[in-house]
Write a protein that holds these residues in place. Structure first.
Motif, PDB file in Angstrom:
ATOM      1  N   LYS A   1       8.354  10.103  12.192  1.00  0.00           N
ATOM      2  CA  LYS A   1       7.527  11.304  12.286  1.00  0.00           C
ATOM      3  C   LYS A   1       7.621  12.125  11.006  1.00  0.00           C
ATOM      4  O   LYS A   1       6.606  12.620  10.483  1.00  0.00           O
ATOM      5  N   MET A   2       8.826  12.267  10.476  1.00  0.00           N
ATOM      6  CA  MET A   2       9.020  13.045   9.259  1.00  0.00           C
ATOM      7  C   MET A   2       8.347  12.374   8.063  1.00  0.00           C
ATOM      8  O   MET A   2       7.663  13.031   7.257  1.00  0.00           O
ATOM      9  N   LYS A   3       8.522  11.041   7.918  1.00  0.00           N
ATOM     10  CA  LYS A   3       7.938  10.326   6.787  1.00  0.00           C
ATOM     11  C   LYS A   3       6.408  10.341   6.866  1.00  0.00           C
ATOM     12  O   LYS A   3       5.729  10.429   5.829  1.00  0.00           O
ATOM     13  N   THR A   4       5.873  10.245   8.070  1.00  0.00           N
ATOM     14  CA  THR A   4       4.419  10.293   8.231  1.00  0.00           C
ATOM     15  C   THR A   4       3.882  11.657   7.825  1.00  0.00           C
ATOM     16  O   THR A   4       2.852  11.757   7.135  1.00  0.00           O
ATOM     17  N   ARG A   5       4.571  12.698   8.214  1.00  0.00           N
ATOM     18  CA  ARG A   5       4.156  14.054   7.875  1.00  0.00           C
ATOM     19  C   ARG A   5       4.205  14.276   6.365  1.00  0.00           C
ATOM     20  O   ARG A   5       3.362  14.978   5.796  1.00  0.00           O
ATOM     21  N   GLU A   6       5.150  13.654   5.691  1.00  0.00           N
ATOM     22  CA  GLU A   6       5.283  13.802   4.237  1.00  0.00           C
ATOM     23  C   GLU A   6       4.359  12.850   3.478  1.00  0.00           C
ATOM     24  O   GLU A   6       4.275  12.928   2.244  1.00  0.00           O
ATOM     25  N   GLY A   7       3.700  11.938   4.194  1.00  0.00           N
ATOM     26  CA  GLY A   7       2.823  10.966   3.544  1.00  0.00           C
ATOM     27  C   GLY A   7       3.571   9.860   2.825  1.00  0.00           C
ATOM     28  O   GLY A   7       3.014   9.206   1.938  1.00  0.00           O
ATOM     29  N   LYS A   8       4.820   9.616   3.199  1.00  0.00           N
ATOM     30  CA  LYS A   8       5.653   8.614   2.519  1.00  0.00           C
ATOM     31  C   LYS A   8       6.044   7.456   3.446  1.00  0.00           C
ATOM     32  O   LYS A   8       6.958   6.690   3.143  1.00  0.00           O
ATOM     33  N   TYR A   9       5.347   7.340   4.567  1.00  0.00           N
ATOM     34  CA  TYR A   9       5.733   6.315   5.535  1.00  0.00           C
ATOM     35  C   TYR A   9       5.585   4.910   4.957  1.00  0.00           C
ATOM     36  O   TYR A   9       6.480   4.059   5.095  1.00  0.00           O
TER      37      TYR A   9
END
Length: 312
Positions: free
Chosen positions: A276-284
């Motif tokens: 969830k955090m990586k997706t929000r940061e656009g780094k998934y």
């Protein structure tokens, strides 16, 4: 009927295991120094449990010690009939030869005393079968296996490329130093030895066993079965030792609880949070690619080693 799982060669594991079987006032200590003075310092020692890398021997190879086929009912000796049971079998090889019922020193409790009496007249092969089929002993043993939902110890058999490890016991019985190995045909006698002589007479036997391996081999573990040190400390009013031993047991209890706990649910929740955090940061995508590369690297390293460790 469930099988037997691998357990660790660990003082805290073995101490809790025998207590769960009903044994009183027994503790295990890791032996870090093969010297008589060191062993005498932790006396009384009822026996030692030795873990080593198992190497299949040639039937014509010379055996260290002498087979005692006449031991009969005077010694509890059982052949190993099932994989992964050898740790507990080695422990019982000492306990059931040191019980109060056999003029020994240890209160092994009603359950193990009944088991010893039931199997007393059995030959070693049948004793091994009885041990392997004991629900109490098997369930207590398995309760100390590390929780791993991704490995079924009952279906994953060891292969030729695996390192297989084996447990055996050394203990003085009726004035003789015996090596009790369930894979042997009978107890191995290493000569006359009483309880007081055991700390120094067992050392050359262990050194010869270790000497069979290349000098680079260091994967051995040696645990002494001793009297609970708190008993003697309380008798002489040594409160510092009592507190130190109590702290040690609290640490063991915590470690054993961690061994038994399944962290899959916890790891799943953590992973969901990270995604969830990586997706929000656009780094998934970047994070996933890096994870795949790291996993491929670890898999390649493991394949290069080509070995997993299994208890015999």
């Amino acid at each position: 009927m469930s099988g037997w799982n691998t357990i660790e060669s660990d003082a805290g594991v073995f101490t809790a295991l025998v207590e769960d079987l009903g044994v009183k006032n027994v503790q295990f200590e890791e032996i870090l120094d093969l010297s008589p003075d060191y062993l005498r310092a932790i006396a009384p020692i009822y026996g030692v449990i030795f873990l080593f890398k198992y190497i299949s021997s040639n039937p014509d190879d010379e055996v260290d010690g002498n087979y005692d086929f006449e031991a009969g009912e005077n010694i509890f000796f059982a052949n190993q009939t099932i994989q992964n049971a050898c740790a507990t079998q080695a422990i019982l090889s000492v306990l059931l030869n040191k019980s109060q019922q056999t003029a020994g020193d240890i209160d092994i409790g009603d359950s193990l005393a009944d088991f010893r009496e039931f199997t007393q007249a059995f030959p070693p092969e049948l004793r091994g079968e009885a041990l392997s089929n004991s629900e109490l002993i098997r369930d207590v043993h398995n309760s100390f296996a590390r929780s791993n939902p991704f490995i079924d110890e009952n279906t994953r058999a060891a292969t030729e490329s695996d390192d297989v490890y084996h447990f055996i016991a050394y203990t003085p019985i009726n004035g003789v130093l015996y090596e009790l190995d369930g894979l042997q045909a009978a107890p191995l006698s290493h000569g006359a030895c009483n309880n007081e002589e055991f700390p120094h007479k067992v050392i050359p036997v262990l050194q010869r066993r270790i000497g069979r391996y290349p000098i680079t081999e260091i994967r051995f573990n040696l645990l002494a079965m001793i009297q609970d040190p708190r008993l003697r400390a309380m008798e002489i009013g040594d409160l510092e030792t009592v507190r130190r031993e109590e702290d040690k047991r609290e640490a063991w209890q915590w470690e054993n609880a961690l061994r038994k706990h399944n962290f899959v649910g916890f790891a799943h929740e953590v992973l969901k949070g990270v995604i969830k955090m990586k997706t929000r940061e656009g780094k998934y995508g970047e994070w996933l690619d890096n994870a795949k590369k790291e996993m491929a690297k670890k898999m390649a390293e493991r394949k290069e080693d080509g070995k997993d460790e299994y208890e015999d």
